[in-house]
Design an enzyme around this catalytic site. Structure first.
Site, PDB file in Angstrom:
ATOM      1  N   ASP A 104       4.785  -6.159   9.485  1.00 21.46           N
ATOM      2  CA  ASP A 104       5.861  -5.811  10.427  1.00 21.46           C
ATOM      3  C   ASP A 104       5.844  -6.729  11.647  1.00 21.46           C
ATOM      4  O   ASP A 104       6.905  -7.120  12.157  1.00 21.46           O
ATOM      5  CB  ASP A 104       5.725  -4.351  10.877  1.00 21.46           C
ATOM      6  CG  ASP A 104       6.182  -3.381   9.797  1.00 21.46           C
ATOM      7  OD1 ASP A 104       6.942  -3.804   8.903  1.00 21.46           O
ATOM      8  OD2 ASP A 104       5.775  -2.208   9.850  1.00 21.46           O
ATOM      9  N   ARG A 107       0.853  -1.195   0.000  1.00 20.36           N
ATOM     10  CA  ARG A 107       0.000   0.000   0.000  1.00 20.36           C
ATOM     11  C   ARG A 107       0.878   1.230   0.000  1.00 20.36           C
ATOM     12  O   ARG A 107       1.751   1.376   0.851  1.00 20.36           O
ATOM     13  CB  ARG A 107      -0.855   0.038   1.275  1.00 20.36           C
ATOM     14  CG  ARG A 107      -2.017  -0.860   1.243  1.00 20.36           C
ATOM     15  CD  ARG A 107      -3.060  -0.494   2.247  1.00 20.36           C
ATOM     16  NE  ARG A 107      -2.610   0.029   3.539  1.00 20.36           N
ATOM     17  CZ  ARG A 107      -3.435   0.405   4.496  1.00 20.36           C
ATOM     18  NH1 ARG A 107      -4.737   0.342   4.312  1.00 20.36           N
ATOM     19  NH2 ARG A 107      -2.992   0.851   5.635  1.00 20.36           N
ATOM     20  N   THR A 136      -1.349   7.447  -0.540  1.00 20.64           N
ATOM     21  CA  THR A 136      -2.664   7.258  -1.192  1.00 20.64           C
ATOM     22  C   THR A 136      -3.424   6.055  -0.620  1.00 20.64           C
ATOM     23  O   THR A 136      -4.633   5.937  -0.824  1.00 20.64           O
ATOM     24  CB  THR A 136      -2.488   7.020  -2.702  1.00 20.64           C
ATOM     25  OG1 THR A 136      -1.781   5.779  -2.874  1.00 20.64           O
ATOM     26  CG2 THR A 136      -1.700   8.145  -3.354  1.00 20.64           C
ATOM     27  N   ASP A 192       0.409  -3.255  12.146  1.00 22.25           N
ATOM     28  CA  ASP A 192       0.870  -3.636  10.810  1.00 22.25           C
ATOM     29  C   ASP A 192       1.223  -5.121  10.810  1.00 22.25           C
ATOM     30  O   ASP A 192       2.219  -5.533  11.416  1.00 22.25           O
ATOM     31  CB  ASP A 192       2.092  -2.783  10.420  1.00 22.25           C
ATOM     32  CG  ASP A 192       2.487  -3.009   8.972  1.00 22.25           C
ATOM     33  OD1 ASP A 192       2.738  -4.176   8.606  1.00 22.25           O
ATOM     34  OD2 ASP A 192       2.523  -2.034   8.202  1.00 22.25           O
TER      35      ASP A 192
HETATM   36  C1  PRP Z   1      -1.134  -4.689   4.356  1.00 21.75           C
HETATM   37  C2  PRP Z   1      -1.935  -5.965   4.478  1.00 21.75           C
HETATM   38  C3  PRP Z   1      -2.744  -5.952   3.211  1.00 21.75           C
HETATM   39  C4  PRP Z   1      -3.026  -4.496   3.018  1.00 21.75           C
HETATM   40  C5  PRP Z   1      -4.417  -4.231   3.477  1.00 21.75           C
HETATM   41  O1  PRP Z   1      -0.054  -4.864   3.525  1.00 21.75           O
HETATM   42  O2  PRP Z   1      -1.144  -7.098   4.628  1.00 21.75           O
HETATM   43  O3  PRP Z   1      -2.068  -6.504   2.097  1.00 21.75           O
HETATM   44  O4  PRP Z   1      -2.094  -3.774   3.828  1.00 21.75           O
HETATM   45  O5  PRP Z   1      -4.790  -2.958   3.221  1.00 21.75           O
HETATM   46  P1  PRP Z   1      -5.895  -2.547   2.164  1.00 21.75           P
HETATM   47  O6  PRP Z   1      -7.074  -3.443   2.407  1.00 21.75           O
HETATM   48  O7  PRP Z   1      -6.188  -1.116   2.525  1.00 21.75           O
HETATM   49  O8  PRP Z   1      -5.333  -2.690   0.787  1.00 21.75           O
HETATM   50  P2  PRP Z   1       1.081  -3.761   3.305  1.00 21.75           P
HETATM   51  O9  PRP Z   1       0.729  -2.907   2.130  1.00 21.75           O
HETATM   52  O10 PRP Z   1       1.326  -3.040   4.592  1.00 21.75           O
HETATM   53  O11 PRP Z   1       2.322  -4.604   2.871  1.00 21.75           O
HETATM   54  P3  PRP Z   1       3.170  -5.685   3.693  1.00 21.75           P
HETATM   55  O12 PRP Z   1       2.288  -6.914   3.890  1.00 21.75           O
HETATM   56  O13 PRP Z   1       4.319  -5.960   2.803  1.00 21.75           O
HETATM   57  O14 PRP Z   1       3.578  -5.075   5.003  1.00 21.75           O
HETATM   58  N1  URA Z   2      -2.468  -3.228   6.918  1.00 22.08           N
HETATM   59  C1  URA Z   2      -2.088  -3.675   8.128  1.00 22.08           C
HETATM   60  O1  URA Z   2      -1.095  -4.405   8.245  1.00 22.08           O
HETATM   61  N2  URA Z   2      -2.811  -3.318   9.195  1.00 22.08           N
HETATM   62  C2  URA Z   2      -3.897  -2.539   9.107  1.00 22.08           C
HETATM   63  O2  URA Z   2      -4.532  -2.260  10.130  1.00 22.08           O
HETATM   64  C3  URA Z   2      -4.289  -2.078   7.836  1.00 22.08           C
HETATM   65  C4  URA Z   2      -3.551  -2.430   6.748  1.00 22.08           C
END
Ligand code: PRP
Ligand code: URA
Length: 209
Positions: A203, A104, A108, A200
């Site tokens: 993380d 994400r 945005t 997150d």
């Molecule tokens: C997080 C999560 C989803 C997304 C959800 O990933 O694991 O993939 O955000 O958010 P959304 O429904 O608003 O799209 P992130 O983009 O943080 O990536 P990561 O898993 O690599 O940390």
């Molecule tokens: N992605 C995450 O990892 N946590 C949230 O709460 C939303 C998006």
């Protein structure tokens, strides 16, 4: 309209509560996510196809049922979706695994694609897309769209925590995709994080913050 299945089994809820606590470290977080994924997988595969095979017990020959497990693909959305793969694989060890990389954008909150590697015959398989967090729903919707563009027509979405906004977006864009979650939380905050949520997920799984 697709169905939202909330897996409210007490053991799932108990483990999820431990995951939500901020003092829970990466090792426990990962183990709990794996355990919950296995438990949720039990529900998500409830109607999976069975086939008959002939076997011989110590007593006699008979016809018995086996799962057509070769027809399943698990597709985690990177990174956090990876944390749900091993639990599902313990249930269906012969399932194939594809990967869709999306992150994400911090400003945005829109998903950006950076990777896609899927089994060659993905279009012939039932696909379980995994991602612990269904927040705005952008990542899940884009992942499902990519799978449909490759011919997939039997897709399920497995998340840990969702919010109504994310569920509504997936249902509007992909009314054929059933959603499996352990909890539907209250709302998104100004950074599009789930409240109360668990922070997150990527993380916390990988210890990157
Ligand atoms: C997080 C999560 C989803 C997304 C959800 O990933 O694991 O993939 O955000 O958010 P959304 O429904 O608003 O799209 P992130 O983009 O943080 O990536 P990561 O898993 O690599 O940390
Ligand atoms: N992605 C995450 O990892 N946590 C949230 O709460 C939303 C998006």
């Amino acid at each position: 309209m697709s169905t939202v299945h909330v897996i409210d089994h007490p053991m799932v809820q108990h483990k999820l509560t431990i995951m939500r606590r901020k003092e829970t470290g990466s090792k426990d977080f990962r183990e709990l996510l794996k355990e919950i994924s296995l438990l949720m997988g039990y529900e998500i595969t409830r109607d999976i196809a069975l086939e008959d095979i002939e076997i011989e017990t110590p007593i006699c020959k008979t016809v018995a049922k086996i799962v057509s497990g070769r027809k399943l693909a698990i597709v985690p959305i990177l990174r956090a979706g990876i944390g749900m793969v091993d639990g599902l694989l313990s249930l269906v060890p012969v399932a194939r695994v594809g990967h869709i990389g999306l992150y994400r954008d911090e400003k945005t909150h829109k998903p950006v694609v950076y990777f896609c590697k899927l089994p060659e015959d993905i279009q012939d398989r039932m696909v379980i897309v995994t991602d612990p967090m269904l927040a705005t729903g952008g990542s899940a919707c884009d992942a499902v769209k990519m799978l449909k563009e490759r011919g997939c027509h039997n897709i399920r979405l497995m998340c840990l925590v969702a919010v109504p906004e994310g569920i509504a977006k997936v249902q509007a864009e992909h009314p054929d995709v059933d959603i499996y979650v352990a909890a539907v939380d209250d709302h998104l905050n100004e950074n599009a994080y789930i409240v109360p949520g668990l922070g997150d997920a990527g993380d916390r799984i990988f210890g990157t913050k």
